[in-house]
Write a protein that holds these residues in place. Structure first.
Motif, PDB file in Angstrom:
ATOM      1  N   TYR A  76       0.808  -1.220   0.000  1.00 51.72           N
ATOM      2  CA  TYR A  76       0.000   0.000   0.000  1.00 51.72           C
ATOM      3  C   TYR A  76       0.842   1.270   0.000  1.00 51.72           C
ATOM      4  N   ASP A  77       1.980   1.216   0.654  1.00 51.27           N
ATOM      5  CA  ASP A  77       2.831   2.399   0.748  1.00 51.27           C
ATOM      6  C   ASP A  77       4.230   1.957   1.159  1.00 51.27           C
ATOM      7  N   VAL A  78       5.154   2.919   1.148  1.00 51.47           N
ATOM      8  CA  VAL A  78       6.525   2.682   1.606  1.00 51.47           C
ATOM      9  C   VAL A  78       6.851   3.778   2.598  1.00 51.47           C
ATOM     10  N   THR A  79       7.507   3.409   3.692  1.00 50.66           N
ATOM     11  CA  THR A  79       7.895   4.377   4.708  1.00 50.66           C
ATOM     12  C   THR A  79       9.359   4.159   5.054  1.00 50.66           C
ATOM     13  N   THR A  80       9.918   5.046   5.844  1.00 50.83           N
ATOM     14  CA  THR A  80      11.292   4.897   6.301  1.00 50.83           C
ATOM     15  C   THR A  80      11.280   4.709   7.814  1.00 50.83           C
ATOM     16  N   ILE A  81      11.910   3.631   8.260  1.00 55.26           N
ATOM     17  CA  ILE A  81      11.995   3.331   9.692  1.00 55.26           C
ATOM     18  C   ILE A  81      13.466   3.109  10.014  1.00 55.26           C
ATOM     19  N   GLY A  83      15.981   4.804   9.188  1.00 54.10           N
ATOM     20  CA  GLY A  83      16.830   5.040   8.025  1.00 54.10           C
ATOM     21  C   GLY A  83      16.706   3.992   6.929  1.00 54.10           C
ATOM     22  N   LYS A  84      15.832   2.993   7.132  1.00 53.04           N
ATOM     23  CA  LYS A  84      15.660   1.942   6.127  1.00 53.04           C
ATOM     24  C   LYS A  84      14.250   2.001   5.548  1.00 53.04           C
ATOM     25  N   GLU A  85      14.157   1.719   4.268  1.00 47.83           N
ATOM     26  CA  GLU A  85      12.867   1.688   3.591  1.00 47.83           C
ATOM     27  C   GLU A  85      12.094   0.440   4.020  1.00 47.83           C
ATOM     28  N   ALA A  86      10.820   0.616   4.328  1.00 51.79           N
ATOM     29  CA  ALA A  86       9.968  -0.503   4.741  1.00 51.79           C
ATOM     30  C   ALA A  86       8.639  -0.431   3.988  1.00 51.79           C
ATOM     31  N   LYS A  87       8.215  -1.572   3.463  1.00 50.10           N
ATOM     32  CA  LYS A  87       6.945  -1.651   2.749  1.00 50.10           C
ATOM     33  C   LYS A  87       5.814  -1.813   3.760  1.00 50.10           C
ATOM     34  N   ILE A  88       4.711  -1.149   3.464  1.00 50.78           N
ATOM     35  CA  ILE A  88       3.499  -1.281   4.277  1.00 50.78           C
ATOM     36  C   ILE A  88       2.560  -2.210   3.510  1.00 50.78           C
ATOM     37  N   TRP A  89       2.279  -3.371   4.102  1.00 52.82           N
ATOM     38  CA  TRP A  89       1.416  -4.367   3.473  1.00 52.82           C
ATOM     39  C   TRP A  89       0.041  -4.326   4.113  1.00 52.82           C
ATOM     40  N   ARG A  90      -1.000  -4.329   3.277  1.00 53.46           N
ATOM     41  CA  ARG A  90      -2.379  -4.395   3.776  1.00 53.46           C
ATOM     42  C   ARG A  90      -3.064  -5.610   3.174  1.00 53.46           C
ATOM     43  N   ALA A  91      -3.802  -6.307   4.020  1.00 57.50           N
ATOM     44  CA  ALA A  91      -4.486  -7.528   3.587  1.00 57.50           C
ATOM     45  C   ALA A  91      -5.657  -7.205   2.673  1.00 57.50           C
ATOM     46  N   LEU A  92      -5.890  -8.099   1.712  1.00 55.08           N
ATOM     47  CA  LEU A  92      -7.056  -7.988   0.846  1.00 55.08           C
ATOM     48  C   LEU A  92      -8.181  -8.826   1.433  1.00 55.08           C
ATOM     49  N   PRO A  93      -9.437  -8.436   1.215  1.00 59.64           N
ATOM     50  CA  PRO A  93      -9.874  -7.283   0.421  1.00 59.64           C
ATOM     51  C   PRO A  93      -9.577  -5.971   1.146  1.00 59.64           C
ATOM     52  N   LEU A  94      -9.285  -4.954   0.332  1.00 53.29           N
ATOM     53  CA  LEU A  94      -8.945  -3.636   0.850  1.00 53.29           C
ATOM     54  C   LEU A  94      -9.841  -2.605   0.193  1.00 53.29           C
ATOM     55  N   VAL A  95     -10.680  -1.953   0.979  1.00 54.40           N
ATOM     56  CA  VAL A  95     -11.595  -0.936   0.478  1.00 54.40           C
ATOM     57  C   VAL A  95     -10.889   0.417   0.506  1.00 54.40           C
ATOM     58  N   VAL A  96     -10.984   1.148  -0.626  1.00 51.34           N
ATOM     59  CA  VAL A  96     -10.369   2.463  -0.735  1.00 51.34           C
ATOM     60  C   VAL A  96     -11.463   3.484  -1.034  1.00 51.34           C
ATOM     61  N   PRO A  97     -11.705   4.421  -0.109  1.00 56.17           N
ATOM     62  CA  PRO A  97     -12.709   5.452  -0.386  1.00 56.17           C
ATOM     63  C   PRO A  97     -12.134   6.509  -1.342  1.00 56.17           C
ATOM     64  N   VAL A  98     -12.963   6.953  -2.267  1.00 58.45           N
ATOM     65  CA  VAL A  98     -12.607   8.045  -3.171  1.00 58.45           C
ATOM     66  C   VAL A  98     -13.754   9.047  -3.158  1.00 58.45           C
ATOM     67  N   ASN A  99     -13.577  10.180  -3.835  1.00 52.31           N
ATOM     68  CA  ASN A  99     -14.565  11.271  -3.773  1.00 52.31           C
ATOM     69  C   ASN A  99     -15.998  10.842  -4.045  1.00 52.31           C
ATOM     70  N   THR A 100     -16.203   9.982  -5.014  1.00 49.45           N
ATOM     71  CA  THR A 100     -17.573   9.657  -5.418  1.00 49.45           C
ATOM     72  C   THR A 100     -18.054   8.280  -4.962  1.00 49.45           C
ATOM     73  N   GLY A 101     -17.316   7.619  -4.115  1.00 54.53           N
ATOM     74  CA  GLY A 101     -17.709   6.290  -3.664  1.00 54.53           C
ATOM     75  C   GLY A 101     -16.509   5.528  -3.133  1.00 54.53           C
ATOM     76  N   PHE A 102     -16.369   4.285  -3.570  1.00 54.36           N
ATOM     77  CA  PHE A 102     -15.231   3.483  -3.137  1.00 54.36           C
ATOM     78  C   PHE A 102     -14.933   2.434  -4.198  1.00 54.36           C
ATOM     79  N   PHE A 103     -13.738   1.890  -4.116  1.00 52.32           N
ATOM     80  CA  PHE A 103     -13.387   0.692  -4.874  1.00 52.32           C
ATOM     81  C   PHE A 103     -12.589  -0.195  -3.939  1.00 52.32           C
ATOM     82  N   GLN A 104     -12.423  -1.434  -4.329  1.00 50.88           N
ATOM     83  CA  GLN A 104     -11.623  -2.319  -3.491  1.00 50.88           C
ATOM     84  C   GLN A 104     -10.758  -3.228  -4.338  1.00 50.88           C
ATOM     85  N   TYR A 105      -9.592  -3.540  -3.769  1.00 51.74           N
ATOM     86  CA  TYR A 105      -8.731  -4.586  -4.309  1.00 51.74           C
ATOM     87  C   TYR A 105      -9.223  -5.871  -3.664  1.00 51.74           C
TER      88      TYR A 105
END
Length: 179
Positions: A76-81, A83-105
């Motif tokens: 879902y994203d990458v952050t630094t912890i 001084g090292k880059e770390a990937k942020i993993w989110r489990a599916l299904p993943l709902v993403v809200p947007v301006n006019t509604g939502f979609f999901q992976y």
């Protein structure tokens, strides 16, 4: 005669001498079954042409049973912890809200393949490429019959917990191509 045999058997049953010295170490036996899950990464791009669906075939060396657990996580994203880059993993299904509604992976799977797809209440053609292009998924196949005592105690929606509980080595994650 049978009384004599019975008497001799009784005498030998009750005799016990001092324990002898331990014998030499025997040869090492074959390796036991591996408890670790199979882990692979898949990059997928969703378009109207592929109906916002991408899939992969399970690797031929991997035997997946219908009792196994298949989890899919989105990078879902990458952050630094520290001084090292770390990937942020989110489990599916993943709902993403947007301006006019939502979609999901979301995903589904069989013993033979895994399909990733987008669905939602919005027109998917309006999504920005940041949501549809080169999305990185991590697929974890956990053999359910190998470690049932671990499965109950692990929050499968948390990739970090799964990785720790099953000893996932990030250096051994295989990369597959979506089709």
């Amino acid at each position: 005669m049978s009384a004599l045999i019975l008497g001799v058997a009784f005498v030998f049953q009750s005799c016990r001498g001092p324990e002898g010295l331990p014998g030499p170490q025997g040869p090492e036996g074959p390796a036991g079954p591996e408890i670790l899950p199979a882990v692979f990464d898949v990059s997928a791009t969703f378009t109207a042409a592929n109906q916002y669906r991408q899939s992969i075939t399970m690797p031929s060396k991997l035997e997946v049973y219908d009792t196994d657990v298949v989890m899919v996580y989105l990078n879902y994203d990458v952050t630094t912890i520290g001084g090292k880059e770390a990937k942020i993993w989110r489990a599916l299904p993943l709902v993403v809200p947007v301006n006019t509604g939502f979609f999901q992976y979301n995903f589904d799977f069989t013993q033979y393949d895994v399909e990733f797809f987008l669905e939602g209440t919005i027109d998917l053609t309006t999504l920005d490429n940041t949501w549809t292009k080169d999305q990185l998924f991590r697929v974890v196949v956990i053999p359910a019959d190998k470690a049932p005592e671990r499965k109950a105690a692990v929050d499968l929606s948390n990739y970090e917990e799964v990785a720790k509980a099953y000893g996932i080595d990030e250096a051994k994650v295989v990369k597959l191509e979506a089709r």
